[in-house]
Design a protein around this motif. Structure first.
Motif, PDB file in Angstrom:
ATOM      1  N   SER A  64     -19.159 -11.483  -3.366  1.00 26.08           N
ATOM      2  CA  SER A  64     -19.717 -10.324  -4.069  1.00 26.08           C
ATOM      3  C   SER A  64     -21.230 -10.240  -3.893  1.00 26.08           C
ATOM      4  O   SER A  64     -21.794  -9.143  -3.896  1.00 26.08           O
ATOM      5  N   SER A  65     -21.898 -11.372  -3.692  1.00 29.67           N
ATOM      6  CA  SER A  65     -23.355 -11.346  -3.481  1.00 29.67           C
ATOM      7  C   SER A  65     -23.712 -10.664  -2.167  1.00 29.67           C
ATOM      8  O   SER A  65     -24.693  -9.929  -2.093  1.00 29.67           O
ATOM      9  N   ALA A  66     -22.934 -10.911  -1.134  1.00 25.85           N
ATOM     10  CA  ALA A  66     -23.180 -10.254   0.151  1.00 25.85           C
ATOM     11  C   ALA A  66     -22.967  -8.757   0.026  1.00 25.85           C
ATOM     12  O   ALA A  66     -23.755  -7.958   0.541  1.00 25.85           O
ATOM     13  N   MET A  67     -21.920  -8.363  -0.667  1.00 27.50           N
ATOM     14  CA  MET A  67     -21.650  -6.945  -0.837  1.00 27.50           C
ATOM     15  C   MET A  67     -22.695  -6.279  -1.729  1.00 27.50           C
ATOM     16  O   MET A  67     -23.086  -5.137  -1.491  1.00 27.50           O
ATOM     17  N   ALA A  68     -23.189  -6.998  -2.733  1.00 26.67           N
ATOM     18  CA  ALA A  68     -24.258  -6.457  -3.584  1.00 26.67           C
ATOM     19  C   ALA A  68     -25.542  -6.289  -2.776  1.00 26.67           C
ATOM     20  O   ALA A  68     -26.271  -5.304  -2.955  1.00 26.67           O
ATOM     21  N   GLN A  69     -25.819  -7.244  -1.878  1.00 23.41           N
ATOM     22  CA  GLN A  69     -27.006  -7.123  -1.036  1.00 23.41           C
ATOM     23  C   GLN A  69     -26.878  -5.916  -0.116  1.00 23.41           C
ATOM     24  O   GLN A  69     -27.823  -5.158   0.070  1.00 23.41           O
ATOM     25  N   LEU A  70     -25.696  -5.732   0.449  1.00 22.37           N
ATOM     26  CA  LEU A  70     -25.468  -4.570   1.301  1.00 22.37           C
ATOM     27  C   LEU A  70     -25.642  -3.275   0.505  1.00 22.37           C
ATOM     28  O   LEU A  70     -26.270  -2.322   0.988  1.00 22.37           O
ATOM     29  N   ASP A  71     -25.119  -3.231  -0.709  1.00 20.26           N
ATOM     30  CA  ASP A  71     -25.292  -2.043  -1.554  1.00 20.26           C
ATOM     31  C   ASP A  71     -26.777  -1.732  -1.763  1.00 20.26           C
ATOM     32  O   ASP A  71     -27.196  -0.570  -1.709  1.00 20.26           O
ATOM     33  N   ALA A  72     -27.572  -2.777  -2.000  1.00 17.80           N
ATOM     34  CA  ALA A  72     -29.008  -2.584  -2.226  1.00 17.80           C
ATOM     35  C   ALA A  72     -29.693  -2.067  -0.961  1.00 17.80           C
ATOM     36  O   ALA A  72     -30.559  -1.180  -1.030  1.00 17.80           O
ATOM     37  N   ILE A  73     -29.304  -2.596   0.196  1.00 17.24           N
ATOM     38  CA  ILE A  73     -29.871  -2.123   1.463  1.00 17.24           C
ATOM     39  C   ILE A  73     -29.486  -0.665   1.687  1.00 17.24           C
ATOM     40  O   ILE A  73     -30.335   0.163   2.036  1.00 17.24           O
ATOM     41  N   GLU A  74     -28.219  -0.356   1.472  1.00 21.17           N
ATOM     42  CA  GLU A  74     -27.751   1.024   1.670  1.00 21.17           C
ATOM     43  C   GLU A  74     -28.433   1.998   0.723  1.00 21.17           C
ATOM     44  O   GLU A  74     -28.616   3.168   1.063  1.00 21.17           O
ATOM     45  N   ALA A  75     -28.807   1.542  -0.448  1.00 17.94           N
ATOM     46  CA  ALA A  75     -29.504   2.407  -1.400  1.00 17.94           C
ATOM     47  C   ALA A  75     -30.964   2.618  -1.001  1.00 17.94           C
ATOM     48  O   ALA A  75     -31.541   3.682  -1.263  1.00 17.94           O
ATOM     49  N   ARG A  76     -31.561   1.633  -0.357  1.00 20.51           N
ATOM     50  CA  ARG A  76     -32.990   1.723  -0.028  1.00 20.51           C
ATOM     51  C   ARG A  76     -33.260   2.485   1.269  1.00 20.51           C
ATOM     52  O   ARG A  76     -34.252   3.210   1.366  1.00 20.51           O
ATOM     53  N   VAL A  77     -32.417   2.316   2.257  1.00 22.14           N
ATOM     54  CA  VAL A  77     -32.652   2.930   3.564  1.00 22.14           C
ATOM     55  C   VAL A  77     -32.892   4.446   3.483  1.00 22.14           C
ATOM     56  O   VAL A  77     -33.823   4.949   4.124  1.00 22.14           O
ATOM     57  N   PRO A  78     -32.120   5.205   2.720  1.00 23.82           N
ATOM     58  CA  PRO A  78     -32.339   6.664   2.688  1.00 23.82           C
ATOM     59  C   PRO A  78     -33.726   7.086   2.196  1.00 23.82           C
ATOM     60  O   PRO A  78     -34.181   8.186   2.516  1.00 23.82           O
ATOM     61  N   THR A  79     -34.404   6.235   1.454  1.00 22.14           N
ATOM     62  CA  THR A  79     -35.736   6.597   0.964  1.00 22.14           C
ATOM     63  C   THR A  79     -36.744   6.750   2.103  1.00 22.14           C
ATOM     64  O   THR A  79     -37.794   7.354   1.914  1.00 22.14           O
ATOM     65  N   TYR A  80     -36.407   6.196   3.279  1.00 15.97           N
ATOM     66  CA  TYR A  80     -37.314   6.266   4.426  1.00 15.97           C
ATOM     67  C   TYR A  80     -36.807   7.203   5.523  1.00 15.97           C
ATOM     68  O   TYR A  80     -37.456   7.350   6.551  1.00 15.97           O
ATOM     69  N   ALA A  81     -35.679   7.822   5.309  1.00 15.55           N
ATOM     70  CA  ALA A  81     -35.033   8.630   6.351  1.00 15.55           C
ATOM     71  C   ALA A  81     -35.894   9.788   6.845  1.00 15.55           C
ATOM     72  O   ALA A  81     -35.795  10.189   8.007  1.00 15.55           O
ATOM     73  N   ALA A  82     -36.752  10.324   5.999  1.00 11.06           N
ATOM     74  CA  ALA A  82     -37.574  11.466   6.391  1.00 11.06           C
ATOM     75  C   ALA A  82     -38.778  11.059   7.251  1.00 11.06           C
ATOM     76  O   ALA A  82     -39.433  11.908   7.838  1.00 11.06           O
TER      77      ALA A  82
END
Length: 95
Positions: A64-82
């Motif tokens: 679950s820690s790996a999946m939580a880390q992935l969730d956090a990465i997936e949440a952060r990446v869109p903030t830089y998409a522009a």
């Protein structure tokens, strides 16, 4: 299956230590290398899914820690998409 911390520099200059239950991140990232956002996200997904799979194979349940880390990465990446040409830099990988 050594726990691994990998430190990245986000496009805004902030640095973050990320967690993996496995050294699999070293197969997908190289310290000092920059990765375009899409490539970084794809590699992070592969790394976290493989790491969780390794835990499941050894212990019988996903990490679950790996999946939580992935969730956090997936949440952060869109903030830089522009940002044109935004990259994430892998600063270090420690086991």
């Amino acid at each position: 299956m050594p726990e691994t911390t990998w430190t990245v520099r986000w496009p805004d200059g902030s640095e973050e230590a990320l967690y993996s239950p496995s050294s699999v991140v070293a197969e997908l990232f190289t310290p000092g290398e920059s990765y375009p956002l899409d490539d970084f996200l794809t590699r992070a997904r592969i790394a976290m899914e493989r790491a969780s799979g390794r835990v499941a194979k050894k212990y019988g349940f996903a990490c679950s820690s790996a999946m939580a880390q992935l969730d956090a990465i997936e949440a952060r990446v869109p903030t830089y998409a522009a940002q044109d040409g935004a990259t994430v830099v892998c600063l270090s990988i420690t086991h």
